[in-house]
Write a protein that holds these residues in place. Structure first.
Motif, PDB file in Angstrom:
ATOM      1  N   UNK A   1       0.809  -1.166   0.061  1.00  0.00           N
ATOM      2  CA  UNK A   1       0.140   0.159   0.037  1.00  0.00           C
ATOM      3  C   UNK A   1       0.819   1.201  -0.095  1.00  0.00           C
ATOM      4  N   UNK A   2       1.937   1.154   0.915  1.00  0.00           N
ATOM      5  CA  UNK A   2       2.784   2.211   0.721  1.00  0.00           C
ATOM      6  C   UNK A   2       3.597   2.521  -0.537  1.00  0.00           C
ATOM      7  N   UNK A   3       3.842   1.348  -1.220  1.00  0.00           N
ATOM      8  CA  UNK A   3       4.488   1.500  -2.675  1.00  0.00           C
ATOM      9  C   UNK A   3       3.414   2.115  -3.654  1.00  0.00           C
ATOM     10  N   UNK A   4       2.317   1.752  -3.522  1.00  0.00           N
ATOM     11  CA  UNK A   4       1.351   2.034  -4.218  1.00  0.00           C
ATOM     12  C   UNK A   4       0.912   3.423  -4.336  1.00  0.00           C
ATOM     13  N   UNK A   5       0.989   3.973  -2.960  1.00  0.00           N
ATOM     14  CA  UNK A   5       0.830   5.451  -2.835  1.00  0.00           C
ATOM     15  C   UNK A   5       2.103   6.263  -3.295  1.00  0.00           C
ATOM     16  N   UNK A   6       3.112   5.806  -3.155  1.00  0.00           N
ATOM     17  CA  UNK A   6       4.485   6.479  -3.789  1.00  0.00           C
ATOM     18  C   UNK A   6       4.201   6.458  -5.248  1.00  0.00           C
ATOM     19  N   UNK A   7       3.757   5.449  -5.936  1.00  0.00           N
ATOM     20  CA  UNK A   7       3.541   5.422  -7.277  1.00  0.00           C
ATOM     21  C   UNK A   7       2.695   6.478  -7.708  1.00  0.00           C
ATOM     22  N   UNK A   8       1.623   6.604  -7.111  1.00  0.00           N
ATOM     23  CA  UNK A   8       0.355   7.624  -7.347  1.00  0.00           C
ATOM     24  C   UNK A   8       0.943   8.950  -7.349  1.00  0.00           C
ATOM     25  N   UNK A   9       1.785   9.243  -6.276  1.00  0.00           N
ATOM     26  CA  UNK A   9       2.234  10.558  -6.295  1.00  0.00           C
ATOM     27  C   UNK A   9       3.335  10.813  -7.350  1.00  0.00           C
ATOM     28  N   UNK A  10       4.003  10.103  -7.877  1.00  0.00           N
ATOM     29  CA  UNK A  10       4.771   9.984  -8.908  1.00  0.00           C
ATOM     30  C   UNK A  10       4.060  10.255 -10.180  1.00  0.00           C
ATOM     31  N   UNK A  11       2.888   9.482 -10.421  1.00  0.00           N
ATOM     32  CA  UNK A  11       1.927   9.756 -11.526  1.00  0.00           C
ATOM     33  C   UNK A  11       1.444  11.175 -11.481  1.00  0.00           C
ATOM     34  N   UNK A  12       0.935  11.744 -10.297  1.00  0.00           N
ATOM     35  CA  UNK A  12       0.519  13.134 -10.231  1.00  0.00           C
ATOM     36  C   UNK A  12       1.475  13.976 -10.463  1.00  0.00           C
ATOM     37  N   UNK A  13       2.618  13.715 -10.232  1.00  0.00           N
ATOM     38  CA  UNK A  13       3.632  14.785 -10.475  1.00  0.00           C
ATOM     39  C   UNK A  13       4.060  14.842 -11.671  1.00  0.00           C
TER      40      UNK A  13
END
Length: 258
Positions: A136-148
């Motif tokens: 879940x933490x890794x998916x959240x980190x990936x979502x932030x990368x996508x949003x950026x």
């Protein structure tokens, strides 16, 4: 003299490299359990816990409890957090589910599909997030990368994390200690349906990819060449190689990292 038929599990077997590998193994007289979202013996979405459970149950039932080789090809490449869930955590779940079935067999082997893109476009922090093994933490980190605006780095980052996990796991008691060679094959750009859709159909995208991942032996490469390498890594002949990332990329990695 041909040995007794072996039972192989191939994920991502409905198309591309997975389909070519499954067909090659079957043509050699071996039994192949094909796994994918569609057109397969076992239908499972490796991006979800339920899908991973279906894969484990389906493979155990279809194999009768013994598997000689696993070829983990399944993966996604869209610009979302999905590659983290499917390519990294889904692959680890597949390996974990099939490993006990491999341990019951004669001359067990396993291989995963990585990517040359891990060399050229990965995000170190996202790879590290995957290697924390907190999905879940890794998916959240990936979502932030996508949003950026850097969604293009999620796929290669998932593959970089897979490479690093494999280098450690392959020589652990669970794998080498149990007599199971575990390796990865990292293709360059080959002529798959996905590549034709996202790369070859856009001249600008093709030029960018060719520049980032130059392949002296040709662009794109043949799918069959990758399939034959995957098939060999899970064959009885591969008795003494483990923990390796094999680049089937037409020479690109040698150019990029001389």
């Amino acid at each position: 003299m041909k040995s007794e038929p072996r039972t192989y599990v191939v994920t991502g077997a409905a198309s591309g490299i997975g389909a070519a590998t499954a067909d090659l193994l079957a043509a050699g007289g071996d039994r192949v359990i094909r796994c994918d979202l569609r057109d397969a013996d076992v239908l499972a979405d490796l991006g979800t816990r339920e899908g991973r459970e279906r894969l484990a149950e389906g493979v155990a039932a279809a194999s009768g409890g013994t598997v000689h080789g696993l070829v983990a090809v399944a993966g996604v490449g869209d610009l979302s957090p999905a590659p983290v869930r499917v390519n990294f955590f889904g692959t680890l779940a597949t390996l974990d589910a099939v490993r006990p079935l491999l341990a019951r067999s004669d001359r067990p082997r396993a291989v995963v599909v990585s990517s040359l893109s891990a060399v050229v476009a990965a995000d170190e922090s996202l790879a590290a997030a995957c290697l924390s093994l907190d999905e879940e933490a890794a998916a959240e980190a990936a979502a932030k990368v996508v949003a950026a605006g850097y969604g293009h780095t999620v796929y290669p980052s998932s593959k970089l994390a897979l490479n690093r996990w494999l280098r450690s796991a392959a020589v652990s008691p669970d794998w080498a200690g149990a007599g199971i060679p575990l390796n990865a094959v990292a293709p360059g750009v080959v002529d798959t349906e996905t590549a034709r859709k996202f790369v070859f159909g856009d001249p600008a995208a093709r030029e960018l990819v060719e520049t980032m991942m130059p392949q002296p032996l040709g662009f794109p490469g043949p799918v069959e060449a990758v399939a034959s390498l995957l098939a060999w890594t899970v064959s009885p002949g591969n008795a003494f190689m483990t923990g390796q990332i094999l680049y089937a990329d037409g020479g690109a990695e040698a150019l990029l990292r001389p």
